[in-house]
Design a protein around this motif. Structure first.
Motif, mmCIF file in Angstrom:
data_model
loop_
_atom_site.group_PDB
_atom_site.id
_atom_site.type_symbol
_atom_site.label_atom_id
_atom_site.label_comp_id
_atom_site.label_asym_id
_atom_site.label_seq_id
_atom_site.Cartn_x
_atom_site.Cartn_y
_atom_site.Cartn_z
ATOM 1 N N MET A 1 0.821 -1.213 0.000
ATOM 2 C CA MET A 1 0.000 0.000 0.000
ATOM 3 C C MET A 1 0.859 1.270 0.000
ATOM 4 S SD MET A 1 -3.186 0.763 -0.159
ATOM 5 C CE MET A 1 -3.959 -0.763 0.402
ATOM 6 N N TRP A 2 1.979 1.188 0.745
ATOM 7 C CA TRP A 2 2.871 2.347 0.771
ATOM 8 C C TRP A 2 3.521 2.595 -0.586
ATOM 9 C CZ3 TRP A 2 2.171 5.597 4.439
ATOM 10 C CH2 TRP A 2 1.758 5.169 5.702
ATOM 11 N N THR A 3 3.758 1.537 -1.328
ATOM 12 C CA THR A 3 4.331 1.691 -2.670
ATOM 13 C C THR A 3 3.348 2.422 -3.576
ATOM 14 O OG1 THR A 3 5.575 -0.362 -2.413
ATOM 15 C CG2 THR A 3 5.310 0.469 -4.646
ATOM 16 N N LEU A 4 2.067 2.098 -3.469
ATOM 17 C CA LEU A 4 1.038 2.784 -4.246
ATOM 18 C C LEU A 4 0.991 4.261 -3.877
ATOM 19 C CD1 LEU A 4 -1.376 2.874 -6.176
ATOM 20 C CD2 LEU A 4 -2.826 2.135 -4.281
ATOM 21 N N ALA A 5 1.029 4.555 -2.584
ATOM 22 C CA ALA A 5 0.999 5.948 -2.136
ATOM 23 C C ALA A 5 2.211 6.719 -2.667
ATOM 24 C CB ALA A 5 0.960 5.997 -0.607
ATOM 25 N N LEU A 6 3.362 6.082 -2.662
ATOM 26 C CA LEU A 6 4.578 6.727 -3.163
ATOM 27 C C LEU A 6 4.500 6.945 -4.669
ATOM 28 C CD1 LEU A 6 7.395 7.742 -2.391
ATOM 29 C CD2 LEU A 6 8.272 5.437 -2.816
ATOM 30 N N ALA A 7 3.970 5.961 -5.401
ATOM 31 C CA ALA A 7 3.828 6.092 -6.849
ATOM 32 C C ALA A 7 2.870 7.226 -7.202
ATOM 33 C CB ALA A 7 3.325 4.775 -7.438
ATOM 34 N N SER A 44 6.390 10.723 -17.001
ATOM 35 C CA SER A 44 4.939 10.557 -16.880
ATOM 36 C C SER A 44 4.524 9.127 -17.181
ATOM 37 C CB SER A 44 4.215 11.515 -17.828
ATOM 38 O OG SER A 44 4.449 12.858 -17.478
ATOM 39 N N THR A 45 5.066 8.584 -18.278
ATOM 40 C CA THR A 45 4.737 7.205 -18.654
ATOM 41 C C THR A 45 5.208 6.223 -17.590
ATOM 42 O OG1 THR A 45 4.931 7.803 -20.996
ATOM 43 C CG2 THR A 45 4.970 5.456 -20.446
ATOM 44 N N GLY A 46 6.433 6.433 -17.126
ATOM 45 C CA GLY A 46 6.965 5.560 -16.081
ATOM 46 C C GLY A 46 6.181 5.677 -14.783
ATOM 47 N N GLY A 47 5.810 6.908 -14.433
ATOM 48 C CA GLY A 47 5.050 7.129 -13.211
ATOM 49 C C GLY A 47 3.674 6.482 -13.273
ATOM 50 N N LEU A 48 3.017 6.595 -14.432
ATOM 51 C CA LEU A 48 1.697 5.980 -14.590
ATOM 52 C C LEU A 48 1.794 4.455 -14.535
ATOM 53 C CD1 LEU A 48 -1.320 6.345 -15.105
ATOM 54 C CD2 LEU A 48 -0.831 6.409 -17.561
ATOM 55 N N ALA A 49 2.807 3.903 -15.198
ATOM 56 C CA ALA A 49 3.005 2.448 -15.163
ATOM 57 C C ALA A 49 3.266 1.976 -13.734
ATOM 58 C CB ALA A 49 4.172 2.062 -16.069
ATOM 59 N N ALA A 142 -7.205 1.080 -1.550
ATOM 60 C CA ALA A 142 -6.333 1.164 -2.726
ATOM 61 C C ALA A 142 -6.989 1.984 -3.835
ATOM 62 C CB ALA A 142 -6.000 -0.237 -3.231
ATOM 63 N N ALA A 143 -8.287 1.771 -4.049
ATOM 64 C CA ALA A 143 -9.010 2.532 -5.070
ATOM 65 C C ALA A 143 -9.084 4.011 -4.701
ATOM 66 C CB ALA A 143 -10.414 1.957 -5.246
ATOM 67 N N TRP A 144 -9.287 4.292 -3.419
ATOM 68 C CA TRP A 144 -9.326 5.683 -2.981
ATOM 69 C C TRP A 144 -8.001 6.379 -3.280
ATOM 70 C CZ3 TRP A 144 -12.450 9.340 -0.520
ATOM 71 C CH2 TRP A 144 -13.776 8.965 -0.328
ATOM 72 N N ILE A 145 -6.897 5.702 -3.018
ATOM 73 C CA ILE A 145 -5.584 6.317 -3.256
ATOM 74 C C ILE A 145 -5.323 6.479 -4.745
ATOM 75 C CG2 ILE A 145 -3.088 5.998 -2.998
ATOM 76 C CD1 ILE A 145 -3.666 4.507 -0.382
ATOM 77 N N PHE A 146 -5.552 5.426 -5.529
ATOM 78 C CA PHE A 146 -5.249 5.450 -6.961
ATOM 79 C C PHE A 146 -6.164 6.424 -7.708
ATOM 80 C CE2 PHE A 146 -5.823 3.912 -11.302
ATOM 81 C CZ PHE A 146 -4.511 3.813 -11.736
ATOM 82 N N PHE A 147 -7.467 6.191 -7.621
ATOM 83 C CA PHE A 147 -8.399 7.021 -8.378
ATOM 84 C C PHE A 147 -8.539 8.418 -7.766
ATOM 85 C CE2 PHE A 147 -9.851 2.655 -9.414
ATOM 86 C CZ PHE A 147 -9.632 2.709 -10.783
#
Length: 228
Positions: A1-7, A44-49, A142-147
């Motif tokens: 989850m922390w990796t998602l937040a960092l991304a 941007s592409t790398g960050g989105l991936a 996870a959806a709250w953080i991503f979207f």
């Protein structure tokens, strides 16, 4: 989850703290415009991936708290919201707009026309609605953080574009702002512009409907989850 937040933080940072500020001009002055845009595109592409991969991993993370169950009626609401999102994005891409990159060289002959009557930032508004409907239909952290990050980027990005256009175009853009809105249909409801569906274009509408239908049908195959 922390990796998602960092991304997500990285993706927001490069768009809002670099592209959306004077730092962009400073970097261009040092390395040149072409090098900047190549580097920014790669980041941007790398960050989105990174975000997408991290989101997929976070879905099975024990920290991914489920906040609510996605009932059928929520998915139906999401389906209608996603249709509007596709309409805004697809028609917005193929319609001349005072807020797209081409307008920096030459404004379209009709600055408030077609999809711009609905939102002066149709692409960002569409992505924002898409993100919001996915938050509604995916009640987990996870959806709250991503979207939520995508939604924040669209909202803050639209205001950044408005600020830069105002500085560049002055009264011309001020006039456009008075007759349009960021949030879809607000300017129409308030009577600042008229709703003219015939200006959207039959071909553009058919393209949007076709793409929406294809993604809806193939949603489970593409994203491992049913659209409804």
């Amino acid at each position: 989850m922390w990796t998602l937040a960092l991304a997500c933080a990285f993706f927001l940072c490069i768009h809002l703290m670099i592209s959306g500020t004077t730092m962009k001009d400073q970097i261009i002055a040092r390395i040149g415009g072409v090098a900047y845009y190549v580097l920014f595109s790669l980041l941007s592409t790398g960050g989105l991936a990174w975000m997408i991969i991290a989101f997929g991993i976070a879905l099975s993370d024990p920290m991914n708290v489920v906040l609510w169950k996605s009932e059928t009626f929520l998915r139906v609401i999401g389906l209608f919201g996603n249709f509007l999102a596709f309409l805004l994005v697809v028609v917005g891409i193929v319609t001349p707009s005072p807020t797209n990159l081409m307008a920096l060289r030459q404004l379209p002959d009709k600055t408030v026309y077609g999809i711009v009557r609905i939102s002066r930032h149709p692409i960002l508004a569409g992505i924002g609605i898409w993100a919001l409907t996915h938050i509604i239909c995916n009640g987990n952290l996870a959806a709250w953080i991503f979207f939520g990050s995508m939604l924040a980027l669209c909202a803050l990005g639209a205001n950044n574009i408005d600020r830069k256009r105002m500085a560049l175009m002055g009264d011309t853009y001020a006039s456009i702002k008075r007759r349009t809105s960021i949030i879809p249909f607000v300017a129409i409801i308030e009577g600042r512009t008229a709703f003219a569906p015939e200006e959207l274009g039959v071909a553009r509408m058919l393209l949007a409907v076709s793409m929406f239908s294809a993604v809806t049908v193939l949603h489970e195959l593409l994203f491992t989850a049913k659209a409804i």
